[in-house]
Design an enzyme around this catalytic site. Structure first.
Site, PDB file in Angstrom:
ATOM      1  N   ASP A  74       0.809  -1.218   0.000  1.00 11.78           N
ATOM      2  CA  ASP A  74       0.000   0.000   0.000  1.00 11.78           C
ATOM      3  C   ASP A  74       0.840   1.265   0.000  1.00 11.78           C
ATOM      4  OD1 ASP A  74       0.885  -0.538   2.609  1.00 11.78           O
ATOM      5  OD2 ASP A  74      -1.090  -1.203   3.257  1.00 11.78           O
TER       6      ASP A  74
ATOM      7  N   ASN B 100      -7.589  -3.768  14.323  1.00  9.68           N
ATOM      8  CA  ASN B 100      -8.959  -4.138  13.924  1.00  9.68           C
ATOM      9  C   ASN B 100      -8.955  -5.334  12.971  1.00  9.68           C
ATOM     10  OD1 ASN B 100      -7.955  -3.073  11.595  1.00  9.68           O
ATOM     11  ND2 ASN B 100      -9.386  -1.372  11.427  1.00  9.68           N
TER      12      ASN B 100
ATOM     13  N   HIS C 176      -7.123  -5.568  10.188  1.00 13.12           N
ATOM     14  CA  HIS C 176      -6.882  -5.274   8.767  1.00 13.12           C
ATOM     15  C   HIS C 176      -5.580  -5.905   8.288  1.00 13.12           C
ATOM     16  CE1 HIS C 176      -4.777  -1.135   9.690  1.00 13.12           C
ATOM     17  NE2 HIS C 176      -3.859  -2.054   9.500  1.00 13.12           N
TER      18      HIS C 176
ATOM     19  N   GLU D 135      -9.699  -2.630   5.437  1.00 13.68           N
ATOM     20  CA  GLU D 135     -10.338  -2.405   6.729  1.00 13.68           C
ATOM     21  C   GLU D 135     -11.572  -3.311   6.879  1.00 13.68           C
ATOM     22  OE1 GLU D 135      -8.619  -0.803   8.730  1.00 13.68           O
ATOM     23  OE2 GLU D 135      -8.194   1.272   8.215  1.00 13.68           O
TER      24      GLU D 135
HETATM   25  C1  F6R Z   1       1.466  -1.684   6.135  1.00  8.81           C
HETATM   26  C2  F6R Z   1       0.165  -2.328   6.188  1.00  8.81           C
HETATM   27  C3  F6R Z   1      -0.599  -2.448   7.465  1.00  8.81           C
HETATM   28  C4  F6R Z   1       0.270  -2.740   8.691  1.00  8.81           C
HETATM   29  C5  F6R Z   1      -0.582  -2.791   9.953  1.00  8.81           C
HETATM   30  C6  F6R Z   1       0.250  -3.018  11.197  1.00  8.81           C
HETATM   31  O1  F6R Z   1       1.993  -1.728   4.828  1.00  8.81           O
HETATM   32  O2  F6R Z   1      -0.314  -2.743   5.190  1.00  8.81           O
HETATM   33  O3  F6R Z   1      -1.559  -3.469   7.334  1.00  8.81           O
HETATM   34  O4  F6R Z   1       0.942  -3.949   8.493  1.00  8.81           O
HETATM   35  O5  F6R Z   1      -1.293  -1.596  10.094  1.00  8.81           O
HETATM   36  O6  F6R Z   1       1.084  -1.907  11.399  1.00  8.81           O
HETATM   37  P1  F6R Z   1       2.250  -1.954  12.496  1.00  8.81           P
HETATM   38  O7  F6R Z   1       3.222  -2.971  12.024  1.00  8.81           O
HETATM   39  O8  F6R Z   1       2.850  -0.567  12.461  1.00  8.81           O
HETATM   40  O9  F6R Z   1       1.619  -2.306  13.792  1.00  8.81           O
END
Ligand code: F6R
Length: 243
Positions: A67, A136, A138, A143
């Protein structure tokens, strides 16, 4: 879905780096799916270390990131492009032409998403997709209530995700509210998936993803349907699992 438990963040980072290194050594022109955020930083450090030790060669490796924020220029220090160069690509011998991240500054979102999907297909799909998990549930920026059949698309970030991401910004108002993200369909087409989770704050999401029903309300639960998905969890992230 197989669960591998390790002691802590360092153990998780090492374990995933070893799996990635084996993949690169078995197929030098492999296609890696990569994530940003806090979780994979230790793994990137380990991979840089292995590269410097001469244990892996990134010359022919191809990467696709999950992303990118929408509306943030790629040379802005908050962009995921910047994050990837700073934390990983600038320290290894990868050809930057082989590193792909959605263009968050596009003025034709549909065309950009189609281009990204087609490029992934053209490269033969992803060999290993690394994922983090949001509180959550994701994965990527898919989401809750996402459609499982989604490909790359523009997403509206949840309030909780914006809040979690605000730790990287001076003001919460500066945190982008939209991103371009690979969809669940792109992720599920990866040949192997490795989801990493560390820390107690991920324990509820992990429990729902592993032991809950498969539902768009918990996007990571879809991984229960993947034939070759691994969850590499530290003790804190695995602490709410009943088995
Ligand atoms: C990042 C992504 C998100 C993160 C997730 C966890 O490219 O796609 O899904 O992997 O938000 O983020 P952290 O590792 O910062 O807790």
């Amino acid at each position: 879905m197989r669960i591998i438990k390790v002691k802590d963040y360092q153990g998780m980072s090492k374990k995933v780096a070893i799996i990635m290194a084996s993949q690169i050594n078995m197929k030098s022109d492999c296609v890696l799916g990569l994530a940003t955020g806090d979780t994979p930083l230790g793994m990137y450090n380990e991979l840089v270390y292995m590269y410097k030790e001469g244990l892996i060669d990134f010359k022919d490796v191809i990467t696709f990131n999950l992303d990118e924020y929408y509306g943030i220029p790629k040379d802005n220090s908050q962009s995921y492009k910047y994050y990837m160069n700073k934390n990983f690509f600038n320290h290894i011998n990868i050809d930057l032409e082989n590193t792909h991240i959605p263009n968050g500054m596009t003025d034709d979102i549909e065309e950009e998403c189609r281009r990204y999907d087609n490029l992934i297909k053209k490269m033969g799909n992803i060999d290993i997709q690394v994922l983090g998990i949001g509180r959550n549930g994701h994965i990527g920026f898919n989401e809750p209530d996402i459609q499982f059949e989604s490909c790359t698309h523009l997403v509206e970030l949840d309030e909780g995700t914006v809040k979690a991401n605000s730790r990287f910004f001076d003001n919460i108002e500066d945190v982008p509210k939209k991103a371009i993200s690979m969809g669940i369909k792109n992720i599920m087409h990866a040949k192997k998936i490795i989801l990493m989770a560390s820390g107690e704050e991920k324990a509820d999401a992990v429990k729902k993803a592993v032991e809950g029903s498969i539902s768009p309300e918990v996007p990571a639960s879809v991984l229960q349907l993947h034939p070759d998905a691994y969850l590499i969890l530290d003790e804190a992230a695995a602490s709410k699992l009943s088995k």
